[in-house]
Design a protein around this motif. Structure first.
Motif, PDB file in Angstrom:
ATOM      1  N   ILE A 116      19.302  45.961 -36.566  1.00 12.01           N
ATOM      2  CA  ILE A 116      19.386  47.363 -36.009  1.00 12.01           C
ATOM      3  C   ILE A 116      20.930  47.694 -35.474  1.00 12.01           C
ATOM      4  CG2 ILE A 116      18.496  48.765 -33.997  1.00 12.01           C
ATOM      5  CD1 ILE A 116      16.144  46.727 -34.034  1.00 12.01           C
ATOM      6  N   ALA A 123      24.873  54.363 -39.592  1.00  2.88           N
ATOM      7  CA  ALA A 123      24.621  55.769 -39.415  1.00  2.88           C
ATOM      8  C   ALA A 123      25.740  56.357 -38.810  1.00  2.88           C
ATOM      9  CB  ALA A 123      23.455  55.869 -38.114  1.00  2.88           C
ATOM     10  N   TYR A 144      28.818  59.554 -30.560  1.00  2.00           N
ATOM     11  CA  TYR A 144      27.906  58.897 -30.988  1.00  2.00           C
ATOM     12  C   TYR A 144      28.034  57.185 -30.842  1.00  2.00           C
ATOM     13  CZ  TYR A 144      24.222  56.888 -34.234  1.00  2.00           C
ATOM     14  OH  TYR A 144      23.191  56.115 -34.890  1.00  2.00           O
ATOM     15  N   PHE A 147      27.150  56.762 -26.991  1.00  2.00           N
ATOM     16  CA  PHE A 147      25.788  57.104 -26.804  1.00  2.00           C
ATOM     17  C   PHE A 147      24.832  55.668 -27.375  1.00  2.00           C
ATOM     18  CE2 PHE A 147      21.611  59.261 -27.763  1.00  2.00           C
ATOM     19  CZ  PHE A 147      21.338  59.902 -26.459  1.00  2.00           C
ATOM     20  N   MET A 154      19.785  47.944 -24.562  1.00  2.42           N
ATOM     21  CA  MET A 154      18.101  47.861 -24.328  1.00  2.42           C
ATOM     22  C   MET A 154      17.433  46.703 -25.003  1.00  2.42           C
ATOM     23  SD  MET A 154      16.409  51.026 -22.705  1.00  2.42           S
ATOM     24  CE  MET A 154      14.925  50.426 -22.043  1.00  2.42           C
ATOM     25  N   VAL A 158      14.297  44.461 -24.975  1.00  3.74           N
ATOM     26  CA  VAL A 158      12.837  45.030 -25.353  1.00  3.74           C
ATOM     27  C   VAL A 158      12.476  44.210 -26.580  1.00  3.74           C
ATOM     28  CG1 VAL A 158      11.881  46.857 -26.678  1.00  3.74           C
ATOM     29  CG2 VAL A 158      13.252  47.351 -24.613  1.00  3.74           C
TER      30      VAL A 158
ATOM     31  N   VAL B 160      16.773  61.865 -26.986  1.00  2.00           N
ATOM     32  CA  VAL B 160      17.754  61.597 -28.030  1.00  2.00           C
ATOM     33  C   VAL B 160      17.764  62.447 -29.265  1.00  2.00           C
ATOM     34  CG1 VAL B 160      17.879  59.619 -29.657  1.00  2.00           C
ATOM     35  CG2 VAL B 160      17.607  59.059 -27.391  1.00  2.00           C
ATOM     36  N   PHE B 163      19.837  65.524 -28.527  1.00  2.00           N
ATOM     37  CA  PHE B 163      21.250  64.890 -28.546  1.00  2.00           C
ATOM     38  C   PHE B 163      21.867  64.678 -29.768  1.00  2.00           C
ATOM     39  CE2 PHE B 163      24.938  62.121 -27.687  1.00  2.00           C
ATOM     40  CZ  PHE B 163      25.516  62.750 -26.786  1.00  2.00           C
ATOM     41  N   LEU B 167      24.913  66.518 -32.582  1.00  2.00           N
ATOM     42  CA  LEU B 167      25.919  65.751 -33.515  1.00  2.00           C
ATOM     43  C   LEU B 167      25.747  66.237 -34.832  1.00  2.00           C
ATOM     44  CD1 LEU B 167      25.877  62.271 -32.153  1.00  2.00           C
ATOM     45  CD2 LEU B 167      27.371  64.184 -31.442  1.00  2.00           C
ATOM     46  N   LEU B 177      20.012  63.833 -42.050  1.00  2.00           N
ATOM     47  CA  LEU B 177      20.984  62.862 -41.175  1.00  2.00           C
ATOM     48  C   LEU B 177      20.206  62.564 -39.799  1.00  2.00           C
ATOM     49  CD1 LEU B 177      23.800  61.972 -41.428  1.00  2.00           C
ATOM     50  CD2 LEU B 177      24.518  64.053 -40.604  1.00  2.00           C
ATOM     51  N   ALA B 180      18.136  59.658 -39.749  1.00  2.00           N
ATOM     52  CA  ALA B 180      19.113  58.230 -40.015  1.00  2.00           C
ATOM     53  C   ALA B 180      19.822  58.025 -38.798  1.00  2.00           C
ATOM     54  CB  ALA B 180      20.053  58.645 -41.010  1.00  2.00           C
ATOM     55  N   LEU B 181      20.460  58.925 -37.985  1.00  2.00           N
ATOM     56  CA  LEU B 181      21.148  58.776 -36.703  1.00  2.00           C
ATOM     57  C   LEU B 181      20.381  58.158 -35.632  1.00  2.00           C
ATOM     58  CD1 LEU B 181      23.935  61.826 -36.643  1.00  2.00           C
ATOM     59  CD2 LEU B 181      24.090  59.245 -37.223  1.00  2.00           C
ATOM     60  N   SER B 182      19.192  58.955 -35.724  1.00  2.00           N
ATOM     61  CA  SER B 182      18.370  58.806 -34.134  1.00  2.00           C
ATOM     62  C   SER B 182      17.585  57.458 -34.335  1.00  2.00           C
ATOM     63  CB  SER B 182      17.642  60.066 -33.890  1.00  2.00           C
ATOM     64  OG  SER B 182      16.813  60.238 -35.026  1.00  2.00           O
ATOM     65  N   PRO B 184      17.885  54.138 -35.384  1.00  2.00           N
ATOM     66  CA  PRO B 184      18.226  52.736 -34.655  1.00  2.00           C
ATOM     67  C   PRO B 184      18.437  52.845 -33.077  1.00  2.00           C
ATOM     68  CG  PRO B 184      19.937  53.856 -36.239  1.00  2.00           C
ATOM     69  CD  PRO B 184      18.841  54.668 -36.188  1.00  2.00           C
ATOM     70  N   LEU B 185      18.577  54.143 -32.479  1.00  2.00           N
ATOM     71  CA  LEU B 185      18.950  54.231 -31.209  1.00  2.00           C
ATOM     72  C   LEU B 185      17.367  54.088 -30.693  1.00  2.00           C
ATOM     73  CD1 LEU B 185      21.479  56.805 -31.031  1.00  2.00           C
ATOM     74  CD2 LEU B 185      21.872  54.442 -30.965  1.00  2.00           C
ATOM     75  N   VAL B 187      14.671  52.522 -31.481  1.00  2.00           N
ATOM     76  CA  VAL B 187      13.924  51.448 -31.724  1.00  2.00           C
ATOM     77  C   VAL B 187      13.061  50.977 -30.291  1.00  2.00           C
ATOM     78  CG1 VAL B 187      13.902  48.998 -32.398  1.00  2.00           C
ATOM     79  CG2 VAL B 187      14.907  50.637 -33.997  1.00  2.00           C
ATOM     80  N   PRO B 188      13.960  50.693 -29.286  1.00  2.00           N
ATOM     81  CA  PRO B 188      13.489  50.179 -28.000  1.00  2.00           C
ATOM     82  C   PRO B 188      12.020  50.895 -27.593  1.00  2.00           C
ATOM     83  CG  PRO B 188      15.668  50.159 -27.647  1.00  2.00           C
ATOM     84  CD  PRO B 188      15.231  50.880 -28.937  1.00  2.00           C
ATOM     85  N   TYR B 223      13.822  54.135 -20.406  1.00  2.00           N
ATOM     86  CA  TYR B 223      14.530  54.556 -21.642  1.00  2.00           C
ATOM     87  C   TYR B 223      14.774  55.905 -21.615  1.00  2.00           C
ATOM     88  CZ  TYR B 223      15.913  55.330 -26.382  1.00  2.00           C
ATOM     89  OH  TYR B 223      16.507  55.560 -27.749  1.00  2.00           O
ATOM     90  N   ALA B 227      18.512  57.633 -21.534  1.00  2.00           N
ATOM     91  CA  ALA B 227      18.873  58.822 -22.398  1.00  2.00           C
ATOM     92  C   ALA B 227      19.040  60.069 -21.945  1.00  2.00           C
ATOM     93  CB  ALA B 227      17.588  58.801 -23.583  1.00  2.00           C
ATOM     94  N   ALA B 230      22.525  59.944 -20.194  1.00  2.00           N
ATOM     95  CA  ALA B 230      23.709  59.616 -21.064  1.00  2.00           C
ATOM     96  C   ALA B 230      24.003  60.678 -21.899  1.00  2.00           C
ATOM     97  CB  ALA B 230      23.340  58.524 -22.009  1.00  2.00           C
ATOM     98  N   SER B 231      22.674  61.462 -22.107  1.00  2.00           N
ATOM     99  CA  SER B 231      23.009  62.984 -22.758  1.00  2.00           C
ATOM    100  C   SER B 231      23.777  63.774 -21.997  1.00  2.00           C
ATOM    101  CB  SER B 231      21.723  63.437 -23.320  1.00  2.00           C
ATOM    102  OG  SER B 231      21.017  62.584 -24.129  1.00  2.00           O
TER     103      SER B 231
END
Lengths: 246, 241
Positions: A116, A123, A144, A147, A154, A158, B160, B163, B167, B177, B180-182, B184-185, B187-188, B223, B227, B230-231
């Protein structure tokens, strides 16, 4: 001085590899004890990857507060090196997993996390490639990476909870004390390698930034005059033209 | 104008502009419809319980509840990635970003858009989830738990997505995009969401108790809090650039 340091670093890492494969005894408690010395390289690589990831996020914060493009370049280089060291950790880990657990990829919690993390860096570089304006790109990618730096820790809590109740990674291995010596050696060596690569990439990028700034200044300056010099000696039709910039 | 009034104004503006064009709503609706149709076609054709051979019986370990849980989150994620990216992209396309930047603070802009996105995502989830479960013929063992998991999950997911959409709006190639960007973030959130959904649908929890999913709700809740915080902290750096 710098050249000496480079040669010393090279010798240091060569010595570490020799120590790992010639001096370390087979470790008890592994499926193939003779293959265990790779752990002495795998662990330090993971550590350096974490250092690089922290540097990337920290330089991201520094760009956002200071708005200096050099910080963005440092953040980008650290992210690239973090991805590189993550990849090296994955390769050494996979090779050992093949002999230890019977397969290159076992969806162990740590393997999942690193997959991951690699996706996050992929990304990050896709995002960078998508923004043309350098300052906008720096702000967007800095935000990014910060963030991601807040949300990805986490995963450590998790992933082990959901994907595998316990890790295949050992936690209580009784390593010979010589292992810790080599691990310390390798950590110092790889950290030195990381610092050197980071420094080299930073200097390259900063030089590029300075060059661009100089070019911009030259463009703002009054347009260069075209000076024609009729050289009497070689006749009126041969004219030497020269550009002078003030 | 007070902070809440400003955020409320941005929220109302988001809903009004969305209602005028209904671009996000129709794009997302059609996307959800297409995926639901695909799922229906494949699962009505070969019901999971009709497997006979031994090899297929091993497949039964992946029972309907587990499949339904993961399909539901696949649907929610891609629906969100299709629809929620619009908010900032449309400001960039119409050239209204500057006006909004002058008339509202960054935190209120993010909060207003986030609230509108959460509402959109919740409405879609609450429409799509019962249809999906009906197609798969799964009856939730604990409907209240399912609603809780989806609600808290959508709150974190929308944060997420909103936010990262800010970007993506700065990038030149915008399509694809966002996912692809969101991803991996997220996954939890997905791990906890899928696990909680399976528990709510009765996977290993036939009695439909709340206790097996309490930890999932905690993960989803924390989470979402992280999120959103942080945003709010970082949004200013993208917006007022």
């Amino acid at each position: 001085m710098a050249t000496v340091a480079k040669y010393l670093l090279g010798m240091w890492i060569a010595a570490t590899v020799v120590l790992a494969y010639r001096w370390l005894p087979p470790a008890e408690g592994f499926a193939v004890p003779e293959a265990a010395p790779i752990v002495a390289l795998h662990l330090p690589l993971a550590l350096v990857a974490i250092i690089a990831a922290v540097v990337a996020a920290a330089q991201g914060v520094r760009y956002l507060t200071g708005r200096n493009l050099a910080s963005d370049a440092r953040s980008k280089n650290a992210a690239a090196l973090a991805a590189l060291f993550c990849l090296l950790t994955t390769v050494t880990g996979s090779a050992f997993a093949r002999v230890q657990w019977g397969g290159y990829w076992n969806w162990d919690p740590k393997q999942t996390c690193i997959a991951i993390l690699l996706a996050v860096y992929a990304a990050y570089f896709v995002l960078r490639a998508g923004v043309d304006d350098p300052e906008k790109r720096a702000a967007v990618s800095g935000v990014y990476i910060v963030f991601a730096g807040i949300l990805t820790p986490m995963l450590g809590y998790v992933v082990p909870k959901y994907l595998a109740k316990f890790s295949l990674h050992p936690t209580n291995t009784q390593f010979d004390s010589r292992y810790w010596t080599v691990i310390l050696f390798a950590t110092l060596g790889f950290t030195g390698l990381y610092v050197w690569m980071q420094n080299l990439a930073n200097r390259f990028d900063v030089a590029g930034l300075v060059l661009q700034q100089r070019l911009a200044e030259a463009e703002e300056a009054p347009a260069p005059r075209l000076v024609t010099m009729a050289t009497a000696a070689s006749g009126a039709d041969t004219e030497a033209t020269a550009w002078t910039t003030r | 104008m007070s902070w809440t009034a400003e955020a409320g104004a941005v929220f109302a503006k988001e809903l009004r502009t969305e209602w005028r064009t209904r671009v996000a709503l129709s794009a997302v609706g059609l996307f959800a419809l297409a995926s639901l149709t695909l799922i229906a076609l494949s699962f009505r054709g070969a019901p999971l319980t009709s497997f006979r051979s031994d090899a297929d019986r091993a497949l039964q370990l992946l029972t309907r509840e587990a499949v339904a849980g993961s399909l539901l989150w696949v649907l929610i994620f891609f629906t969100a990635a299709t629809g929620l990216g619009r908010t900032f992209v449309q400001e960039a396309e119409r050239g209204t970003a500057l006006a909004l930047r002058l008339s509202a603070r960054a935190t209120t802009v993010w909060t207003g858009k986030y609230a509108a996105n959460t509402l959109l995502l919740l409405v879609l989830t609450l429409i799509a989830a019962p249809i999906l479960l009906a197609i798969l013929e799964v009856r939730p063992a604990n409907a209240g738990l399912l609603v809780c998991v989806l609600l808290i999950g959508a709150v974190g997911l929308a944060a997420v997505m909103t936010f990262t959409a800010a970007l993506v709006a700065q990038a030149s190639a915008k399509s694809g995009l966002l996912a692809a960007l969101s991803f991996p973030l997220l996954v939890p959130l997905f791990l906890a969401g899928v696990n909680g959904t399976k528990a709510a649908l009765g996977f290993g929890n036939e009695a439909g108790r709340w206790t097996p999913a309490l930890a999932d709700l905690q993960v989803l809740g924390s989470y979402a809090v992280i999120a959103v915080t942080a945003s709010l902290l970082l949004f200013d750096f993208v917006w007022n650039d």
